[in-house]
Design a protein around this motif. Structure first.
Motif, PDB file in Angstrom:
ATOM      1  N   LEU A 101     -22.256 -18.272  44.630  1.00  0.00           N
ATOM      2  CA  LEU A 101     -21.022 -17.486  44.971  1.00  0.00           C
ATOM      3  C   LEU A 101     -21.511 -16.469  45.719  1.00  0.00           C
ATOM      4  O   LEU A 101     -22.416 -15.721  45.712  1.00  0.00           O
ATOM      5  CB  LEU A 101     -20.490 -16.910  43.584  1.00  0.00           C
ATOM      6  N   HIS A 102     -20.857 -16.214  46.880  1.00  0.00           N
ATOM      7  CA  HIS A 102     -20.819 -15.165  47.833  1.00  0.00           C
ATOM      8  C   HIS A 102     -19.222 -14.599  47.943  1.00  0.00           C
ATOM      9  O   HIS A 102     -18.544 -15.107  48.707  1.00  0.00           O
ATOM     10  CB  HIS A 102     -21.593 -15.584  49.145  1.00  0.00           C
ATOM     11  N   LEU A 103     -19.128 -13.352  47.890  1.00  0.00           N
ATOM     12  CA  LEU A 103     -17.633 -12.655  47.924  1.00  0.00           C
ATOM     13  C   LEU A 103     -18.167 -11.362  48.714  1.00  0.00           C
ATOM     14  O   LEU A 103     -18.927 -10.662  48.412  1.00  0.00           O
ATOM     15  CB  LEU A 103     -17.188 -12.201  46.845  1.00  0.00           C
ATOM     16  N   THR A 104     -17.405 -10.976  49.796  1.00  0.00           N
ATOM     17  CA  THR A 104     -17.662  -9.835  50.504  1.00  0.00           C
ATOM     18  C   THR A 104     -16.417  -9.254  51.156  1.00  0.00           C
ATOM     19  O   THR A 104     -15.634  -9.884  51.920  1.00  0.00           O
ATOM     20  CB  THR A 104     -18.570 -10.339  52.025  1.00  0.00           C
ATOM     21  N   PHE A 105     -16.419  -7.938  51.103  1.00  0.00           N
ATOM     22  CA  PHE A 105     -14.989  -7.379  51.521  1.00  0.00           C
ATOM     23  C   PHE A 105     -15.755  -6.207  52.445  1.00  0.00           C
ATOM     24  O   PHE A 105     -16.536  -5.616  52.482  1.00  0.00           O
ATOM     25  CB  PHE A 105     -14.640  -6.156  50.350  1.00  0.00           C
ATOM     26  N   THR A 106     -14.909  -6.385  53.731  1.00  0.00           N
ATOM     27  CA  THR A 106     -15.626  -5.543  54.976  1.00  0.00           C
ATOM     28  C   THR A 106     -14.433  -4.763  55.433  1.00  0.00           C
ATOM     29  O   THR A 106     -13.212  -5.148  55.552  1.00  0.00           O
ATOM     30  CB  THR A 106     -16.268  -6.563  55.825  1.00  0.00           C
ATOM     31  N   GLN A 107     -14.650  -3.500  55.994  1.00  0.00           N
ATOM     32  CA  GLN A 107     -13.648  -2.896  56.658  1.00  0.00           C
ATOM     33  C   GLN A 107     -14.458  -2.329  57.959  1.00  0.00           C
ATOM     34  O   GLN A 107     -15.454  -1.691  57.780  1.00  0.00           O
ATOM     35  CB  GLN A 107     -13.262  -1.818  55.948  1.00  0.00           C
ATOM     36  N   GLY A 108     -13.760  -2.281  59.162  1.00  0.00           N
ATOM     37  CA  GLY A 108     -14.512  -1.908  60.487  1.00  0.00           C
ATOM     38  C   GLY A 108     -15.301  -3.101  60.808  1.00  0.00           C
ATOM     39  O   GLY A 108     -15.298  -4.350  60.429  1.00  0.00           O
ATOM     40  N   ARG A 109     -15.788  -2.719  62.121  1.00  0.00           N
ATOM     41  CA  ARG A 109     -16.586  -3.749  62.964  1.00  0.00           C
ATOM     42  C   ARG A 109     -18.222  -3.328  63.045  1.00  0.00           C
ATOM     43  O   ARG A 109     -18.392  -2.166  63.361  1.00  0.00           O
ATOM     44  CB  ARG A 109     -15.845  -3.815  64.369  1.00  0.00           C
TER      45      ARG A 109
END
Length: 624
Positions: A101-109
């Motif tokens: 399982l791989h879950l990623t939350f990202t904000q920005g570049r």
């Protein structure tokens, strides 16, 4: 038999080890030091543009004593007892038969040209979820739907919107991240086990999903010490979300505990990556822990086997003594690599630094003149740029530019997922190399997988196995049509447009100077005493190959998300019609209602009123 305590797991492991030693084979299965272990690390690195890169990594192991014929990953009997491993994650893995399982939350570049590559795998803007599921019961779709809905409730996110119109099954990208898949020596039983248990990959992303405090709070609750002690006490949402880049991830995978991979364990890795703009307020590049996070570390996590703060020192040019690190690391500064690829690292063991003092752990880096004089430039191996072409709301095109800055050919895999309302025309696919059209595309595209979209059912998937020439610029173009949606399928902010997710490029890149990464999630295992020998053994086993071919890292490069404008009806016209119709109806209804409900009567003048009027006339005549 249910394991009611860690001692029972150790006892069963000892029995298996003794039985293996008594067999005809000479090899023995090593015993785990502990059924569960927890490690916490914080990596800090100043970047060339004055920003500070911070990477939190919390690793939890739950061990087992099984051979290849009985080990079935997350669906095994590991989850009969919980101590350090979070129960919520264990129940999810067991209920939906999740292998990885791989879950990623990202904000920005992430700025690849300025920052190089991140230490741990990052993702594009929004939310990314991919998992390997056991398919022995042919219930992959049901398990995937249940997994997305359960994770949506656990992390307070909109993961339940990852439906069939977004979900894909890549054929070349997002392979297993478990160490036994890449580093271990494959055995006959291991290959047999993989062939008998079918596994399915599911991938989905939400580029429009925002990341906020309500996602961070349940993530912190998965840690054994929460944010009460240890490195996690630095996590303050106010400071984390006021950064140039923020990424929060949860990775679950199977790893090996010996070099032949006969003993395995399940590994949960929680990471938070943030890039602080320290020079935004006063222009100074100096930084400290208390200044970055507005919090201090007073004690290490009592449940952690290792608790360390690692500083990747700046890679300055010929000018010496440009900075000072306070305090100096007790064990000194050691180096990784050599020459231009040399990286100096300072390690602080909190379990040795904090117990002898009552003051919190202080760490700061000061530049001479508050800013660096000269630093080494970063040249990322691969840079990708994706954008739309054309004009109008009927047709358009997609262009992808991939630049290989390496002095050798690179094999890469390109994955692009487009929503169903963009109809690709594969016959318009063309390739340009350094600005020149190519007739023989097989020189660059070794494999191609294309899945056409189905309206309101599944997206379009384009996956390419590429061989990028050295120091080259490769450009792909393809045309598409824009579908006219139903008015009920538009978002409330329809004129803003629709988000199109990022493309992913996976490649084995040679380690360049200034690069942060040292092998993805396995980089920090070198600082964990439990895995240090195993990692060093793997590195020594590959030393001869690396001397010939050079050291490489598996990297994923994400492009920017795009915004497409579809044919949009004039939603203001219904509003105008409604307001005008309501106005007319209200006036008409009010008038008709008054006419129908009022009683009209003829009022005759009374005698008193006539006398008063007569007297008034007489007075008027007298005055005249």
């Amino acid at each position: 038999m249910r394991a009611s305590s860690p001692c029972l797991l150790l006892l069963s492991g000892a029995v298996l080890a003794l039985s293996a030693a008594a067999s005809t084979t000479t090899d023995t299965i090593p015993i785990l030091k502990a059924p569960e272990a927890f490690h916490e690390q914080l990596v800090l690195k100043p970047l060339n543009d004055g920003s500070v890169y911070s990477h939190f990594q919390f690793t939890t192991h739950i061990g087992t004593m099984m051979d290849d014929d009985h080990f079935d990953g997350a669906a095994s009997n590991l989850f009969k007892h919980y101590n350090l491993f979070p129960r919520s994650i264990g129940q999810i893995l067991h209920s939906f038969e999740v292998e990885e399982l791989h879950l990623t939350f990202t904000q920005g570049r992430w700025q690849y040209s300025d920052w190089g590559y991140p230490l741990a795998p990052s993702a594009g803007t929004g939310v990314e979820l991919w998992a390997w599921l056991n398919d022995d019961k042919r219930q992959t779709e049901e398990h995937w739907k249940g997994l997305t809905n359960t994770l949506s409730g656990l992390f307070c996110a909109s993961l339940n919107f990852i439906d069939d119109t977004i979900t894909t099954e890549p054929k070349l990208s997002f392979r297993n991240e478990g160490l036994y898949n890449t580093h271990s020596v494959p055995t006959t039983s291991h290959n047999k086990n993989n062939s008998t248990i079918p596994r399915k990959l599911r991938y989905g992303s939400l580029p429009h999903e925002n990341v906020c405090t309500e996602n961070l709070t349940p993530w912190i609750k998965l840690l054994p010490c929460k944010s009460k002690a240890g490195i996690a006490s630095l996590l303050k949402s106010h400071k984390l979300f006021d950064t140039r880049f923020y990424s929060m991830a949860v990775h679950v995978r199977s790893v090996c505990e010996d070099e032949k991979c006969r003993v395995r364990s399940l590994e949960l890795i929680q990471t938070i990556t943030a890039v602080f703009d320290v020079a935004r307020h006063d222009g100074s590049f100096d930084w400290s822990l208390s200044g970055l996070f507005e919090r201090e570390i007073t004690q290490s996590c009592p449940l952690a086997s290792t608790s360390k703060v690692i500083v990747n020192l700046p890679q300055t040019a010929d000018v010496e003594n440009q900075y000072s690190l306070v305090p100096h690391p007790p064990q000194g500064i050691h180096s990784e690599g050599s020459g231009d690829k040399k990286q100096e690292i300072a390690v602080y063991d909190l379990q040795k630094v904090l117990p002898g003092t009552t003051s919190p752990f202080q760490l700061a880096l000061h530049w001479e003149g508050s800013r660096p004089k000269l630093v080494r430039a970063i040249t990322p191996g691969i840079v990708a740029h994706r954008y739309f072409t054309g004009f109008g709301q009927e047709r358009g095109g997609l262009a992808i530019e991939i630049r290989n800055n390496n002095s050798q050919d690179i094999e890469a895999v390109y994955l692009d997922t487009l929503p169903w309302y963009l109809k690709l025309y594969l016959h318009t696919f063309s390739i340009q190399l350094n600005g020149n059209s190519m007739d023989n595309q097989r020189d660059l595209v070794q494999k191609m997988f294309y899945q056409p979209a189905v309206d309101r059912s599944r997206p379009a998937v384009l996956e390419l196995a590429l061989r990028l020439p050295a120091n080259s610029l490769v450009k792909f173009t393809v045309s598409f049509d824009k579908v006219f949606l139903k008015y009920t399928e538009h978002r409330p902010d329809a004129n803003r447009g629709f988000d199109v997710g990022y493309a992913v490029i996976t490649a084995q890149l040679p380690r360049e100077q200034g690069q942060i990464g040292f092998g993805g999630l396995d980089h920090l295992r070198i600082y964990q005493e439990r895995e240090a020998g195993l990692v060093q053994g793997r590195r020594s086993g590959k030393q001869e190959k690396e001397e010939k071919e050079g050291e490489t890292d598996k990297m994923r490069v994400y492009t920017d998300t795009l915004l497409v404008s579809l044919p949009t009806p004039d939603f203001s016209m219904p509003y105008n019609v409604i307001t005008m119709t309501c106005t007319v109806i209200s006036l008409f209804f009010g008038s008709v209602f008054n006419l129908m409900m009022r009683n009209f009567e003829v009022v005759k003048p009374s005698s008193s009123s006539s006398k008063k009027s007569g007297k008034g006339k007489e007075k008027a005549e007298k005055t005249e």
